[in-house]
Enzyme design. Structure first.
Site, PDB file in Angstrom:
ATOM      1  N   LYS A  34       0.852  -1.203   0.000  1.00  0.00           N
ATOM      2  CA  LYS A  34       0.000   0.000   0.000  1.00  0.00           C
ATOM      3  C   LYS A  34       0.879   1.241   0.000  1.00  0.00           C
ATOM      4  O   LYS A  34       1.761   1.388   0.856  1.00  0.00           O
ATOM      5  CB  LYS A  34      -0.905   0.016   1.237  1.00  0.00           C
ATOM      6  CG  LYS A  34      -1.837   1.238   1.254  1.00  0.00           C
ATOM      7  CD  LYS A  34      -2.890   1.113   2.340  1.00  0.00           C
ATOM      8  CE  LYS A  34      -2.434   1.669   3.667  1.00  0.00           C
ATOM      9  NZ  LYS A  34      -2.520   3.132   3.755  1.00  0.00           N
ATOM     10  N   ASP A  61      -3.414   4.184  -2.216  1.00  0.00           N
ATOM     11  CA  ASP A  61      -4.441   4.640  -1.280  1.00  0.00           C
ATOM     12  C   ASP A  61      -4.417   6.161  -1.159  1.00  0.00           C
ATOM     13  O   ASP A  61      -3.920   6.714  -0.187  1.00  0.00           O
ATOM     14  CB  ASP A  61      -4.195   3.975   0.083  1.00  0.00           C
ATOM     15  CG  ASP A  61      -5.283   4.308   1.092  1.00  0.00           C
ATOM     16  OD1 ASP A  61      -6.391   4.687   0.672  1.00  0.00           O
ATOM     17  OD2 ASP A  61      -5.009   4.188   2.304  1.00  0.00           O
ATOM     18  N   LYS A  63      -7.319   7.985  -1.669  1.00  0.00           N
ATOM     19  CA  LYS A  63      -8.686   8.363  -1.260  1.00  0.00           C
ATOM     20  C   LYS A  63      -9.204   9.573  -2.049  1.00  0.00           C
ATOM     21  O   LYS A  63      -9.447  10.645  -1.504  1.00  0.00           O
ATOM     22  CB  LYS A  63      -8.740   8.648   0.247  1.00  0.00           C
ATOM     23  CG  LYS A  63      -8.377   7.444   1.100  1.00  0.00           C
ATOM     24  CD  LYS A  63      -8.599   7.699   2.588  1.00  0.00           C
ATOM     25  CE  LYS A  63      -8.271   6.504   3.441  1.00  0.00           C
ATOM     26  NZ  LYS A  63      -6.829   6.182   3.500  1.00  0.00           N
ATOM     27  N   ASP A  66     -13.564  14.195  -5.351  1.00  0.00           N
ATOM     28  CA  ASP A  66     -13.577  15.440  -6.128  1.00  0.00           C
ATOM     29  C   ASP A  66     -14.745  15.358  -7.097  1.00  0.00           C
ATOM     30  O   ASP A  66     -15.564  14.431  -6.999  1.00  0.00           O
ATOM     31  CB  ASP A  66     -12.217  15.578  -6.867  1.00  0.00           C
ATOM     32  CG  ASP A  66     -11.808  17.030  -7.032  1.00  0.00           C
ATOM     33  OD1 ASP A  66     -12.665  17.833  -7.468  1.00  0.00           O
ATOM     34  OD2 ASP A  66     -10.644  17.360  -6.742  1.00  0.00           O
ATOM     35  N   ILE A  67     -14.828  16.292  -8.030  1.00  0.00           N
ATOM     36  CA  ILE A  67     -15.914  16.201  -9.012  1.00  0.00           C
ATOM     37  C   ILE A  67     -15.676  14.947  -9.866  1.00  0.00           C
ATOM     38  O   ILE A  67     -14.518  14.513 -10.029  1.00  0.00           O
ATOM     39  CB  ILE A  67     -16.030  17.472  -9.886  1.00  0.00           C
ATOM     40  CG1 ILE A  67     -14.735  17.732 -10.660  1.00  0.00           C
ATOM     41  CG2 ILE A  67     -16.403  18.682  -9.039  1.00  0.00           C
ATOM     42  CD1 ILE A  67     -14.847  18.841 -11.690  1.00  0.00           C
ATOM     43  N   PRO A  68     -16.764  14.353 -10.382  1.00  0.00           N
ATOM     44  CA  PRO A  68     -16.620  13.077 -11.094  1.00  0.00           C
ATOM     45  C   PRO A  68     -15.564  13.103 -12.203  1.00  0.00           C
ATOM     46  O   PRO A  68     -14.770  12.171 -12.343  1.00  0.00           O
ATOM     47  CB  PRO A  68     -18.025  12.839 -11.653  1.00  0.00           C
ATOM     48  CG  PRO A  68     -18.930  13.513 -10.660  1.00  0.00           C
ATOM     49  CD  PRO A  68     -18.178  14.744 -10.215  1.00  0.00           C
ATOM     50  N   THR A 128     -12.032   5.667  10.365  1.00  0.00           N
ATOM     51  CA  THR A 128     -12.108   5.163  11.749  1.00  0.00           C
ATOM     52  C   THR A 128     -11.779   6.256  12.766  1.00  0.00           C
ATOM     53  O   THR A 128     -12.059   6.102  13.946  1.00  0.00           O
ATOM     54  CB  THR A 128     -11.166   3.960  11.973  1.00  0.00           C
ATOM     55  OG1 THR A 128      -9.915   4.263  11.395  1.00  0.00           O
ATOM     56  CG2 THR A 128     -11.723   2.707  11.352  1.00  0.00           C
ATOM     57  N   ARG A 219       2.642  -1.403  10.927  1.00  0.00           N
ATOM     58  CA  ARG A 219       3.673  -1.576  11.959  1.00  0.00           C
ATOM     59  C   ARG A 219       3.937  -3.007  12.422  1.00  0.00           C
ATOM     60  O   ARG A 219       5.101  -3.317  12.719  1.00  0.00           O
ATOM     61  CB  ARG A 219       3.361  -0.643  13.143  1.00  0.00           C
ATOM     62  CG  ARG A 219       3.628   0.816  12.791  1.00  0.00           C
ATOM     63  CD  ARG A 219       2.907   1.776  13.694  1.00  0.00           C
ATOM     64  NE  ARG A 219       1.474   1.759  13.454  1.00  0.00           N
ATOM     65  CZ  ARG A 219       0.595   2.513  14.093  1.00  0.00           C
ATOM     66  NH1 ARG A 219       1.017   3.326  15.041  1.00  0.00           N
ATOM     67  NH2 ARG A 219      -0.679   2.467  13.792  1.00  0.00           N
TER      68      ARG A 219
END
Ligand code: C5P
Length: 238
Positions: A34, A61, A63, A66-68, A128, A219
């Site tokens: 990742k 990753d 994430k 934003d606009i499509p 989370t 970790r």
């Protein structure tokens, strides 16, 4: 019976050299790496190319939210880097997620595509780090669980093939989502590591038994005295 190695090692390191060194050491013992915002902002697309060059799969990753049109183009750029998984925020809405998935699929029709398989576009529901108060201050009434279910359902209806979820949501989501939806979960602890900021964790075996398809492990592998052995031990425990 596992058909593939479900461990995704989180390369939470600040630079290219550290990432490449760790990846070369771990590649035979994990299923993917990742790359998150810290490493990508520091090292850029080059780090993805170097990790892919080890033969390992990459989960980018970042994430997207934003606009499509912008998200679709960012997904297309990620596809050109030949990543195998990437994330978008489900709170970006149906149109944005549909655009992301369509862009990932379109890439496989591109004659210049390195891989004939579309990357898995994963929806992120509620972080989370958020709780009911965080949801309330952003105008979202109701509890975390309710919002996770709402966003997970929307992501699946928008055509996404998978979701990132916390260990404590795996069972809940498995009850309501079609089985083909891939669940990727961080918050994995073996019980052998020093306490840290992860609160509600599961062991690798528990997470797989609860229905996770992929485990994001940072970790417990990267901070272990022997990261390769730590990854091998986790794999053997599954
Ligand atoms: O070191 P640790 O195993 O906690 O690393 C977990 C990885 O998964 C980190 O990269 C962390 O940012 C990420 N993550 C998480 N919890 C989430 C989403 C992502 O721990 N809800």
């Amino acid at each position: 019976m596992l058909t593939r190695n479900p461990i995704i090692a989180a390369l939470d390191v600040p630079g290219l050299e550290q990432a490449e060194k760790l990846a070369k050491e771990l590649a035979p013992a994990v299923g993917a790496f990742k790359i998150g915002k810290e490493l990508f902002v520091a090292a850029g697309p080059e780090v993805v190319k170097r990790i892919r060059a080890t033969g390992a799969s990459v989960f980018l990753d970042l994430k997207f939210h934003d606009i499509p049109n912008t998200v679709a183009r960012a997904v297309a750029s990620a596809c050109r880097l030949d990543v195998q998984m990437l994330t978008v925020h489900a709170s970006g809405g149906r149109q944005m997620m549909e655009a992301a998935e369509e862009s990932a699929k379109a890439h496989t029709r591109d004659p210049g595509a390195k891989s004939p398989v579309a990357p898995l576009v994963l929806g992120v529901t509620v972080l989370t780090s958020s709780n009911e108060a965080t949801l309330a201050e952003t105008g979202c009434a109701g509890g975390v669980e309710e919002q996770v279910l709402r966003l997970a359902t929307l992501a699946v209806q928008s055509g996404l093939p998978g979701l990132v979820c916390s260990p404590r949501e795996i069972s809940l989501l498995r009850k309501v989502l079609p089985r083909h939806i891939q669940l990727v979960t961080p918050g994995i602890r073996t019980g052998n590591e020093p306490p840290d900021d992860q609160k509600r964790t599961l062991t690798p075996r528990e997470a797989i038994q609860a229905g996770a398809d992929w485990l994001v492990v940072g970790r417990p592998i990267t901070a272990a005295p022997n990261p390769r052995a730590a990854a091998e031990n986790i794999l053997a425990s599954l």
